[in-house]
Design an enzyme around this catalytic site. Structure first.
Site, PDB file in Angstrom:
ATOM      1  CE  LYS A 426      -3.676  18.632  32.738  1.00  0.00           C
ATOM      2  NZ  LYS A 426      -3.865  18.401  31.295  1.00  0.00           N
ATOM      3  CB  THR A 428       5.490  14.900  31.297  1.00  0.00           C
ATOM      4  OG1 THR A 428       4.784  14.027  30.431  1.00  0.00           O
ATOM      5  CG2 THR A 428       6.975  14.679  31.125  1.00  0.00           C
ATOM      6  NE  ARG A 450      -7.058  12.679  35.742  1.00  0.00           N
ATOM      7  CZ  ARG A 450      -7.517  13.194  34.602  1.00  0.00           C
ATOM      8  NH1 ARG A 450      -8.789  13.040  34.277  1.00  0.00           N
ATOM      9  NH2 ARG A 450      -6.719  13.839  33.786  1.00  0.00           N
ATOM     10  CE  LYS A 461      -4.111  10.962  28.157  1.00  0.00           C
ATOM     11  NZ  LYS A 461      -3.242   9.959  28.749  1.00  0.00           N
ATOM     12  CB  ALA A 680     -11.348  16.642  33.213  1.00  0.00           C
ATOM     13  CG  PHE A 711      -9.870  18.256  29.917  1.00  0.00           C
ATOM     14  CD1 PHE A 711      -9.259  17.543  28.902  1.00  0.00           C
ATOM     15  CD2 PHE A 711     -11.106  17.830  30.363  1.00  0.00           C
ATOM     16  CE1 PHE A 711      -9.869  16.445  28.329  1.00  0.00           C
ATOM     17  CE2 PHE A 711     -11.724  16.730  29.798  1.00  0.00           C
ATOM     18  CZ  PHE A 711     -11.111  16.033  28.784  1.00  0.00           C
ATOM     19  CG  PHE A 799       7.808  20.303  22.946  1.00  0.00           C
ATOM     20  CD1 PHE A 799       6.896  19.728  22.071  1.00  0.00           C
ATOM     21  CD2 PHE A 799       7.479  20.316  24.298  1.00  0.00           C
ATOM     22  CE1 PHE A 799       5.693  19.193  22.520  1.00  0.00           C
ATOM     23  CE2 PHE A 799       6.295  19.787  24.762  1.00  0.00           C
ATOM     24  CZ  PHE A 799       5.395  19.220  23.872  1.00  0.00           C
TER      25      PHE A 799
END
Length: 964
Positions: A426, A428, A450, A461, A680, A711, A799
């Protein structure tokens, strides 16, 4: 027109300035038609009359007498007044202020400037310095005015010997109404007169000549004794009119021949006595622009142009009026710039490589623009940013007041389908979309993201700056300390935690009187309540302001909070995943006198202070929210707040800089706000309201602000709508729903996806059946967005292993499911160019009228709001409350918190409460194990199933686990 301007003209004719200088008074007499000058007919009025009677012989055929000066001045002032009136019609509080720094006594010009400004509708601020003020003293005053946002223009009224380059160029060019700085002169010479200030004295000369009917084309202009900005401006303006301009000093050997050839002579300094008037040919137009002549310091006996020779034309009053016009024109230009306009943004070029390098290599290969340049490009003023290094800046909230009448841009939310543990990109997509809008379609756009926590950054992550060729740069600064906001939150949170335990300790070890005396101490013999203590007295129903007037019972009620340690919900925090601090025992030192209890550390961004920061809309609102935070209950079951502890002000001071959004940029040089980072699950998972509001003003009515919800859409998007939009009052235009073939295959029955483990072949080879089966999750998320009346554009984050057949299938099924459009995106591999189709789809969707609506009424009972979300969003059959959850709901309702929105804390890996249930689970009962409250932030958060608090979460959202 009011009577003030004629009064100015009369005053100029009658005012007798103190001391010997009188030349300006005579100059003004010529404008007003007043009485005689100094020396009978040899004053300026007498010279003008003599010249007018000789017009036929001295001016030559066809020449005209100059128009009345007061008429031209009236026209200039009236024009300025009308323009200013139009501007004030749009903004009644708008009234420009001109500052004049004056060294020495010159009361006449001071009154002239004051009266002309008042007639036009401006304010004048006079800064009077001693006549012998040094260069540094004058510059100090200039620098103060440069930074004073209440002052819009600055002029210098100092002696000619004080005009040094150092002083002139200390002026801020945008406030230099006399056009003396190198920047303004350079723009004039370059041909950008509409973007700069032009010397009002030089303009007055041109104005008087043209209004007299003089054709300047081919005329020979001689400028004598001038230097610096006046000389350069006169030469430039006359050359533009086709005149031949010569410059000379008084002692130049060829001066007499030059004077004989000249049609127009302009004196830049007083004429020496040894230069005879006979050198100036009859009919020659002469303007005296010398500094002392204009400021009234050249007396009647001083050497000059007078007597029976050619007369010196009067430019001082018109120059003063044109200075006022410069001010008004500047403010009109400034005012127009505040309205919507396309940014003149210098975008950074990308040179994508294949194969795509690592994120850090891409980030370091691009040199970001200096952040002050970026700020200027997007319309921020110099005093609205606080620069941190070369590539980061904080933006002051004063911008919202300046742009309060500016229409907002379009508001775009990026959400996603239920993700794999690797995340679906998201961030990106968000960055790729704004790069496409601004760098490739020349549309104003802002990304609002954020700030990442160090816990996830150093965990599975990784960072959250985007990826590939769609990133925020520099990524190291984005992902680590940034400007210290999270550290400020940590400090504020832990200060409050310390205050809680310290208060319990003191209440356990002191008498009522001793405790009261400690809380309301005598300072220099004076004992009084603070504002926050008065607020607590009011809350207790004690209407007294004298500390000595309280009864013993009132003192006890005031001094004792009686916190029940078992109800404390406020934990200490740190921004690191440290599992050994999940459960701790505090108070084991001897000084704690045996008071110990079980406690824990949460991760810093889980603090309610972070949620408050994300939802506040002003410093005042933040202080109020911080004061409302409930940290425990007393032994009677009543809530204990930050305000009760008396530390609201201290927390606000710690957060005073954190409230300002952080400005950064993308790889292609487009602007990004990075501000706040609530998770979230136990919070709402969105960046700050303030960042969005400021960005919406900066992009203008035709621009776009793109923000991201954490999320999947069932969690982050639902909270964005029901919590954030409720708090901000903003209305979203479009939802961009991010999907990947990988995630859809997982929802279609593919093998489990685990962070750090290579993907199975089902994910790297074409499998249309898995994709088709998994699109049920995409369809459900589209339906969730449609519950709120917002159009959905599906962004398929492509991808390298995705096939054309899989891509086409997803787009087709998304459109059938009700998406406004579905577009494959390639920003990761080629930057904004790869998301141009997405940008165009978003623009088309945003052009439709929004039918936004909330999912539930906050006045519904807490249980009904939870049930509405569970059934309408997650697809649950019903909910099941644990006894503890029911008890908490009853308590919060009784305490008056039942009308807050709901922030569900559940797993992000499934629509249900069970992470392994993929696709669209059916016929499940959603268990609510506990319910907690963030009263300051303004929501109730139920804990779903076994999801715990976010103590040391190994956060997995994002695409760090698998490269494209």
């Amino acid at each position: 027109m009011s009577a003030r301007l004629p009064l100015v003209l009369r005053q100029l004719g009658r005012l007798q300035p103190p001391g010997p200088p009188r030349r300006l008074r005579e100059l003004c007499l010529a404008s007003s038609g007043g009485g005689g000058g100094c020396g009978g007919g040899e004053g300026l009025l007498g010279q003008r009359r003599l010249r007018d009677t000789q017009a036929g012989s001295s001016r030559g055929p066809g020449s005209r007498a100059p128009p009345a000066r007061d008429s031209i001045v009236r026209d200039v002032i009236q024009n300025s007044k009308e323009v200013l009136s139009l501007l004030q019609g749009k903004n009644p509080a708008f009234k420009p202020v001109l500052a004049i720094i004056q060294a020495g006594d010159d009361n006449l010009m001071q009154e002239v400037n004051q009266n002309l400004a008042e007639e036009a509708g401006l304010n004048i601020a006079h800064i009077c310095l001693p006549a012998d003020s040094s260069e540094d003293e004058i510059i100090d005053e200039i620098l103060k005015i440069n930074e004073d946002t209440r002052i819009h223009g600055l002029a210098l009224q100092i002696s000619e010997t004080s005009f040094s380059n150092k002083i002139l160029n200390a002026l801020k060019p945008e406030k230099d109404v006399d056009g003396v700085t190198d920047v303004n002169l350079g723009k004039l010479v370059r041909g950008d007169a509409h973007e700069c200030f032009v010397s009002p004295v030089a303009r007055a000369v041109i104005e008087l000549l043209e209004k007299s009917g003089v054709n300047l084309d081919g005329k020979k202009i001689l400028v004598i004794g001038a230097h610096g900005s006046l000389e350069a401006t006169l030469q430039c303006l006359f050359q533009r009119k086709g005149s031949m301009t010569m410059s000379s000093q008084w002692k130049t050997p060829q001066l007499q021949s030059k004077l004989h050839e000249a049609d127009i002579v302009i004196l830049g300094s007083p004429k020496p006595e040894e230069i005879p008037l006979s050198w100036i040919q009859p009919g020659t137009t002469v303007f005296n622009c010398s500094h002392d002549f204009l400021s009234g310091k050249l007396g009647c006996s001083s050497p000059g142009i007078h007597g029976t020779g050619p007369i010196a034309e009067d430019v001082s009053l018109l120059a003063a009026a044109l200075r006022i016009q410069n001010m008004v024109s500047s403010r009109r230009r400034w005012f127009c710039e505040q309205q919507y306009r396309r940014w003149r943004l210098h975008c950074l070029k990308l040179q994508p490589l294949s194969p795509v390098p690592s994120d850090i290599e891409i980030s370091r290969a691009q040199t970001p623009k200096a952040v002050d340049i970026l700020a200027k490009e997007i319309g921020l003023l110099a005093d609205e940013i606080e620069i941190y290094g070369k590539s980061k800046a904080k933006v002051r909230l004063s911008l919202l007041e300046r742009l309060k009448d500016q229409a907002d841009g379009k508001y775009v939310l990026v959400a996603g389908i239920t993700p794999t543990p690797l995340g679906e990109g998201k961030s990106t997509v968000t960055i790729g979309l704004v790069q496409a809008l601004t760098a490739h379609l020349n549309i104003n756009s802002f990304a609002c993201l954020r700030q990442p926590s160090q816990g996830p950054t150093f965990g599975v992550k990784g960072g959250a700056a985007g990826g590939g060729y769609a990133q925020v740069i520099p990524m190291e600064e984005f992902n680590l300390h940034l400007t210290g906001d999270i550290h400020a939150i940590t400090a504020a949170n832990n200060l409050l935690a310390a205050a809680i335990d310290t208060r319990i300790l003191h209440e356990n070890t002191q008498t009522d009187k001793a405790l009261y005396n400690r809380l309301v101490a005598s300072v220099n013999g004076v004992r009084e309540f603070s504002k926050i203590q008065l607020a607590r007295l009011k809350k207790l129903g004690i209407n007294k302001t004298d500390p000595s007037a309280l009864t013993e019972e009132e003192m006890r009620k005031f001094a004792r909070l009686d916190i029940d340690p078992s109800t404390i919900t406020w934990q200490r925090v740190m921004d690191t995943n440290d599992r050994f601090l999940r459960k701790i025992t505090i108070g084991q030192g001897n000084t704690e006198k045996g008071f110990s209890r079980q406690a824990q550390f949460d991760i810093a961004v889980a603090s309610e202070v972070m949620a408050v920061l994300a939802l506040t809309d002003s410093l005042t609102d933040m202080k109020e929210r911080l004061g409302r935070m409930v940290v425990a209950s007393d032994r009677n079951g009543q809530p204990v707040t930050t305000g009760d502890l008396g530390v609201t002000g201290a927390l606000t001071v710690l957060m005073k800089d954190a409230i300002k959004p952080n400005l950064m940029q993308t790889l292609e040089g487009t602007p990004v706000f990075v501000h706040a980072g609530p998770f979230a699950n136990i919070a709402h998972g969105n960046s700050s309201v303030l960042a969005d509001k400021i960005a919406l003003k900066l992009v203008g009515e035709e621009g776009y602000v793109v923000t991201e919800a954490g999320f999947g859409a069932d969690i982050g998007m639902e909270k964005f709508f029901n919590i954030k939009c409720r708090a901000s009052g903003l209305v979203p235009s479009v939802v961009v729903l991010v999907a990947t073939v990988r995630a859809l295959k997982m929802h279609g029955g593919g093998p489990s996806v685990t962070a750090g483990v290579p993907l199975k072949k089902e994910y790297t080879e074409e499998n249309l059946q898995l994709v088709a089966d998994g699109c049920c999750n995409l369809e459900k998320q589209i339906q969730i967005a449609q519950l709120f009346g917002v159009p959905v554009v599906v962004a398929l984050n492509v991808f390298r292993t995705d096939t054309r057949a899989e891509i086409d299938l997803v787009c087709e099924l998304a459109k059938r499911a009700g998406a406004f459009n579905a577009v494959p995106c390639y920003h990761w591999s080629i930057g904004g160019k790869g998301s141009v189709d997405l940008a165009q789809a978003v623009r088309e969707a945003a052009s439709k009228k929004s039918r936004f609506q909330f999912l539930y009424d906050v006045q519904l009972p807490i249980v009904e709001k939870i049930r509405t979300i569970a059934q309408a969003v997650y697809g649950a059959e019903d909910i099941e409350l644990s006894p503890e959850a029911q008890s908490k709901i009853d308590r919060y309702t009784e305490q008056g918190f039942g009308n807050l929105p709901i922030c569900m804390a559940k797993t992000h890996l499934s629509l249900s409460h069970q992470p392994d249930k993929k696709g669209v689970p059916k016929d499940f009962i959603l268990p609510i194990s506990d319910v907690r409250a963030s009263i300051g932030a303004g929501f109730i958060y139920p804990l779903v199933g076994t999801v715990g608090n976010i103590t040391a979460l190994v956060y997995t959202e994002g695409n760090r686990g698998q490269r494209h």
